[in-house]
Scaffold this motif. Structure first.
Motif, mmCIF file in Angstrom:
data_model
loop_
_atom_site.group_PDB
_atom_site.id
_atom_site.type_symbol
_atom_site.label_atom_id
_atom_site.label_comp_id
_atom_site.label_asym_id
_atom_site.label_seq_id
_atom_site.Cartn_x
_atom_site.Cartn_y
_atom_site.Cartn_z
ATOM 1 N N ILE A 167 6.320 0.465 11.192
ATOM 2 C CA ILE A 167 6.153 -0.023 9.824
ATOM 3 C C ILE A 167 7.383 0.350 9.020
ATOM 4 O O ILE A 167 7.860 1.484 9.068
ATOM 5 C CB ILE A 167 4.885 0.580 9.191
ATOM 6 N N THR A 218 9.441 0.269 5.156
ATOM 7 C CA THR A 218 9.098 0.370 3.732
ATOM 8 C C THR A 218 9.155 -0.983 3.043
ATOM 9 O O THR A 218 8.594 -1.153 1.962
ATOM 10 C CB THR A 218 10.016 1.369 3.004
ATOM 11 N N THR A 256 4.935 -5.644 3.681
ATOM 12 C CA THR A 256 3.878 -5.801 2.679
ATOM 13 C C THR A 256 2.532 -5.842 3.392
ATOM 14 O O THR A 256 2.233 -6.796 4.120
ATOM 15 C CB THR A 256 4.089 -7.098 1.863
ATOM 16 N N PRO A 257 1.711 -4.796 3.209
ATOM 17 C CA PRO A 257 0.389 -4.795 3.847
ATOM 18 C C PRO A 257 -0.625 -5.620 3.058
ATOM 19 O O PRO A 257 -0.532 -5.738 1.832
ATOM 20 C CB PRO A 257 0.004 -3.313 3.849
ATOM 21 N N CYS A 301 5.161 -4.001 -1.506
ATOM 22 C CA CYS A 301 5.602 -3.489 -0.208
ATOM 23 C C CYS A 301 5.215 -2.016 -0.073
ATOM 24 O O CYS A 301 4.765 -1.375 -1.030
ATOM 25 C CB CYS A 301 7.111 -3.680 -0.047
ATOM 26 N N VAL A 302 5.406 -1.496 1.115
ATOM 27 C CA VAL A 302 5.064 -0.101 1.400
ATOM 28 C C VAL A 302 5.783 0.836 0.432
ATOM 29 O O VAL A 302 5.176 1.780 -0.080
ATOM 30 C CB VAL A 302 5.390 0.240 2.870
ATOM 31 N N GLU A 304 5.930 9.353 1.763
ATOM 32 C CA GLU A 304 6.281 8.199 2.588
ATOM 33 C C GLU A 304 5.797 8.336 4.027
ATOM 34 O O GLU A 304 5.167 7.431 4.572
ATOM 35 C CB GLU A 304 7.786 7.960 2.569
ATOM 36 N N ILE A 338 2.943 5.869 5.679
ATOM 37 C CA ILE A 338 3.278 5.025 6.831
ATOM 38 C C ILE A 338 2.410 5.367 8.030
ATOM 39 O O ILE A 338 1.924 4.480 8.730
ATOM 40 C CB ILE A 338 4.781 5.130 7.147
ATOM 41 N N LEU A 395 -1.008 3.838 7.341
ATOM 42 C CA LEU A 395 -0.962 2.377 7.446
ATOM 43 C C LEU A 395 -0.844 1.931 8.900
ATOM 44 O O LEU A 395 -1.418 0.914 9.294
ATOM 45 C CB LEU A 395 0.174 1.807 6.598
ATOM 46 N N LEU A 448 0.640 -6.888 8.322
ATOM 47 C CA LEU A 448 1.878 -6.724 7.554
ATOM 48 C C LEU A 448 2.665 -8.027 7.533
ATOM 49 O O LEU A 448 2.623 -8.798 8.488
ATOM 50 C CB LEU A 448 2.744 -5.637 8.176
#
Length: 97
Positions: free
Chosen positions: A9, A11, A14-15, A59-60, A78, A82, A85, A96
């Protein structure tokens, strides 16, 4: 064999919740849950905070920034975001783009 870094994943990803999944506060559970056709997942406070930031638009990195602002006492988030996620993706809760 695919390189694991290819599936990592980023940063900039976009989840969004997968179709059929709904995130909501459930008074009977006194917490956030993730509902889907086959059942429900009761989430702990951290998972609820992270999933609560998913809107399919941010986004993340935006999610991490929002969480770090909401919980300044926790420091850098962070890596934790991550990691969670990635777990959520493996469970097929999110996808994503």
């Amino acid at each position: 064999m695919a390189n694991l870094a290819e599936n990592a994943i980023k940063t900039t990803d976009t989840p969004r919740f997968r179709r059929g999944f709904r995130f909501q506060w459930e008074p009977a559970q006194n917490g956030y849950v993730l509902l889907y056709p086959e059942g429900m997942v009761k989430l702990n406070e951290s998972a609820g905070a992270i999933l609560g930031e998913i809107d399919g638009q941010r986004c993340v990195q935006d999610i991490v920034t929002a969480l770090e602002a909401a919980f300044p006492q926790t420091g850098a988030l962070e890596g934790d975001v991550i990691e969670f996620l990635d777990h959520a993706r493996q469970q097929h809760w999110i996808e994503l783009s």
